[in-house]
Design an enzyme around this catalytic site. Structure first.
Site, PDB file in Angstrom:
ATOM      1  CG  HIS A   1      10.256  19.077  18.995  1.00 40.70           C
ATOM      2  ND1 HIS A   1       9.675  20.043  19.779  1.00 40.70           N
ATOM      3  CD2 HIS A   1       9.924  19.387  17.715  1.00 40.70           C
ATOM      4  CE1 HIS A   1       9.011  20.893  19.023  1.00 40.70           C
ATOM      5  NE2 HIS A   1       9.157  20.530  17.755  1.00 40.70           N
TER       6      HIS A   1
ATOM      7  CG  ASP B   1      10.451  20.928  13.657  1.00 35.92           C
ATOM      8  OD1 ASP B   1       9.824  20.655  14.701  1.00 35.92           O
ATOM      9  OD2 ASP B   1      10.580  22.085  13.213  1.00 35.92           O
TER      10      ASP B   1
ATOM     11  CG  HIS C   1      12.074  23.935  17.967  1.00 39.00           C
ATOM     12  ND1 HIS C   1      12.639  23.063  17.071  1.00 39.00           N
ATOM     13  CD2 HIS C   1      10.741  23.872  17.745  1.00 39.00           C
ATOM     14  CE1 HIS C   1      11.704  22.497  16.347  1.00 39.00           C
ATOM     15  NE2 HIS C   1      10.530  22.965  16.738  1.00 39.00           N
TER      16      HIS C   1
ATOM     17  NE  ARG D   1       6.953  22.851  11.390  1.00 36.97           N
ATOM     18  CZ  ARG D   1       7.002  21.758  12.147  1.00 36.97           C
ATOM     19  NH1 ARG D   1       7.204  21.861  13.449  1.00 36.97           N
ATOM     20  NH2 ARG D   1       6.847  20.565  11.614  1.00 36.97           N
TER      21      ARG D   1
HETATM   22  C1  SIN Z   1       7.265  23.818  16.433  1.00 36.97           C
HETATM   23  O1  SIN Z   1       7.562  22.974  17.262  1.00 36.97           O
HETATM   24  O2  SIN Z   1       7.620  23.723  15.277  1.00 36.97           O
HETATM   25  C2  SIN Z   1       6.455  25.020  16.850  1.00 36.97           C
HETATM   26  C3  SIN Z   1       7.221  25.963  17.710  1.00 36.97           C
HETATM   27  C4  SIN Z   1       6.358  27.079  18.196  1.00 36.97           C
HETATM   28  O3  SIN Z   1       5.141  27.042  17.981  1.00 36.97           O
HETATM   29  O4  SIN Z   1       6.895  28.001  18.812  1.00 36.97           O
END
Ligand code: SIN
Length: 278
Positions: free
Chosen positions: A93, A95, A249, A264
């Site tokens: 995805h 973000d 990612h 995050r």
């Molecule tokens: C995310 O999708 O922002 C998290 C990625 C992760 O936890 O490695």
């Protein structure tokens, strides 16, 4: 500081930098622009430093659905407990692609890591676009896609482990449906890249449902080629920042029985365009 590229497509590790130091910022920002994913090793800093670093890039964009960190509503908790099976973000995805102005970047800080696994994979959407044939690029160039938060964070997922455990919530706020060009021009670099992703994109608007599904399936398989990827192996204290306009990612969920905790912060973006606007 030392900057070492991770792969030929994207990503770099940065050693001996300090996100708290103003004098390190220009070099960090230049590396972010060049590599789209930067891994700042050994940042043993607190939430206030994390936020201050993010603010050097722009205003904070607060995620609606992730459980916030206690006392820091602008920081999202990305957590999997040792007895949980689902990891947040395990599908490929980008973000906040469901927002009209998706977050420009995300900054993830490793607080607690399992003894093995829990890596994050990234894809260069510019490299993936450039590897398509010229007729396919031309076909995609004029199209738009719909992105939605509803099926991922809304009522349909109330039974999921992530919602039941309180890691995700606020389902009533999952009302975003937005349109973006299938191919965008990066607002800073001017590089073209694909801007559709398997989690949030629901349809290519100009195609009928069957055609849209076939084209998206083909693009998703194309994008997942290892040649367009880099993989981040984390240590506690590392901070990875990625450009949401240039990457996908995915969190790798291969550490059952162990806890993984990340913080995050997302930074505001702007409108996306097929053509260079700036
Ligand atoms: C995310 O999708 O922002 C998290 C990625 C992760 O936890 O490695």
């Amino acid at each position: 500081m030392e900057i070492l590229p991770l792969t030929g497509s994207l990503g770099a590790e940065i050693f001996d930098a300090d996100i708290r130091q103003e004098e390190d910022f220009d070099e960090i920002q230049a590396a972010f622009s060049k590599y789209s994913v930067i891994v700042l090793r050994g940042q043993n800093v607190g939430p206030k430093d994390h936020l201050a670093f993010a603010r050097r890039f722009g205003p904070i964009n607060v995620n609606r659905f992730f459980k916030p960190v206690d006392e820091y509503p602008e920081i999202a908790t990305v957590l999997k407990e040792s007895d949980q099976k689902e990891a947040v973000g395990e599908g490929w995805h980008t973000d906040h692609s469901y927002d009209a102005e998706p977050a420009m970047g995300s900054i993830l800080h490793a607080i607690e890591m399992p003894p093995f696994g829990g890596d994050t994979l990234f894809v260069s959407m510019g490299a993936a676009y450039e590897a398509l044939s010229a007729p396919m690029r031309e076909f995609l160039d004029g199209l738009t896609a719909i992105h939605s938060s509803r099926h991922v964070f809304g009522a349909a997922v109330m039974d999921s482990e992530a919602v039941k455990s309180g890691r995700l919530g606020n389902a009533e706020a999952a009302t975003q449906d937005t349109r973006h060009p299938v191919v965008i021009t990066h607002p800073f670099s001017g590089r073209r890249g694909l801007f559709v992703n398997p989690v949030f994109t629901t349809k290519i608007e100009e195609l009928d449902s069957q055609e849209s599904e076939a084209i998206l399936t083909m693009l998703y398989a194309h994008c997942q080629q290892p040649e367009f990827q880099c993989r981040v192996r984390w240590k506690v204290g590392d901070i990875t920042m990625w450009d949401n306009r240039a990457t996908w990612h995915k969190a790798i969920n291969d550490y059952h029985g162990f806890r993984r905790l990340m913080h995050r912060v997302t930074v505001e973006g702007g409108p996306l365009s097929h053509n260079i606007t700036a």
